[in-house]
Write a protein that holds these residues in place. Structure first.
Motif, mmCIF file in Angstrom:
data_model
loop_
_atom_site.group_PDB
_atom_site.id
_atom_site.type_symbol
_atom_site.label_atom_id
_atom_site.label_comp_id
_atom_site.label_asym_id
_atom_site.label_seq_id
_atom_site.Cartn_x
_atom_site.Cartn_y
_atom_site.Cartn_z
ATOM 1 N N ALA A 68 1.015 -1.180 -0.293
ATOM 2 C CA ALA A 68 0.343 -0.160 -0.077
ATOM 3 C C ALA A 68 0.705 0.996 -0.340
ATOM 4 C CB ALA A 68 -0.980 -0.301 1.276
ATOM 5 N N TRP A 69 0.352 1.963 -0.874
ATOM 6 C CA TRP A 69 1.481 3.413 -1.246
ATOM 7 C C TRP A 69 1.221 4.764 -0.170
ATOM 8 C CZ3 TRP A 69 4.814 5.508 -4.712
ATOM 9 C CH2 TRP A 69 5.384 4.697 -5.739
ATOM 10 N N ASN A 70 0.876 5.489 0.669
ATOM 11 C CA ASN A 70 0.650 6.431 1.598
ATOM 12 C C ASN A 70 -0.984 7.237 0.845
ATOM 13 O OD1 ASN A 70 2.375 6.300 3.125
ATOM 14 N ND2 ASN A 70 3.782 7.269 3.078
ATOM 15 N N SER A 71 -0.797 7.437 -0.281
ATOM 16 C CA SER A 71 -1.470 8.205 -0.859
ATOM 17 C C SER A 71 -2.552 6.953 -0.878
ATOM 18 C CB SER A 71 -1.421 8.496 -2.131
ATOM 19 O OG SER A 71 -0.721 6.708 -3.399
ATOM 20 N N GLY A 72 -2.707 5.936 -1.122
ATOM 21 C CA GLY A 72 -3.918 4.869 -0.932
ATOM 22 C C GLY A 72 -4.059 3.932 -2.151
ATOM 23 N N GLN A 73 -2.870 4.167 -3.007
ATOM 24 C CA GLN A 73 -2.803 2.898 -4.142
ATOM 25 C C GLN A 73 -2.150 1.894 -4.223
ATOM 26 O OE1 GLN A 73 -0.807 5.774 -7.058
ATOM 27 N NE2 GLN A 73 -2.282 6.388 -7.500
ATOM 28 N N THR A 74 -1.998 0.516 -4.267
ATOM 29 C CA THR A 74 -1.432 -0.212 -4.697
ATOM 30 C C THR A 74 -0.674 -0.585 -5.010
ATOM 31 O OG1 THR A 74 -2.567 -1.428 -5.086
ATOM 32 C CG2 THR A 74 -3.350 -1.672 -2.931
#
Length: 87
Positions: A68-74
């Protein structure tokens, strides 16, 4: 001693320790051989300050992870014999 699995055979001794009840709310992430390498790749791409890779699929010579990225993407990562790349 009861914590280590020994049973009390002496009736004059009272055992006060009881094993903890299992917690169904605890969930563990699946990991594999290349989990460290996948997390290192995500950290190099500034995915997250502390990325946690979750094993999605495992086969002969490869493993697939999601992070998981901090921006919510994977981020999808595939590791072939220890060589990880984003897919």
């Amino acid at each position: 001693m009861a914590r280590r699995g020994y049973e009390n055979a002496d009736p004059s001794v009272t055992v006060t320790w009881r094993p903890p009840a299992p917690n169904p709310a605890l969930t563990f992430r699946r990991t594999g051989v290349d989990t460290y390498n996948a997390e290192k790749l995500a950290k190099a791409r500034s995915c997250a300050a502390m990325p946690l890779a979750t094993l999605v699929e495992k086969g002969p010579g490869f493993e697939r992870y999601t992070l998981a990225w901090n921006s919510g993407q994977t981020l999808a990562v595939r590791c072939d014999f220890g060589n990880c790349r984003a897919s």
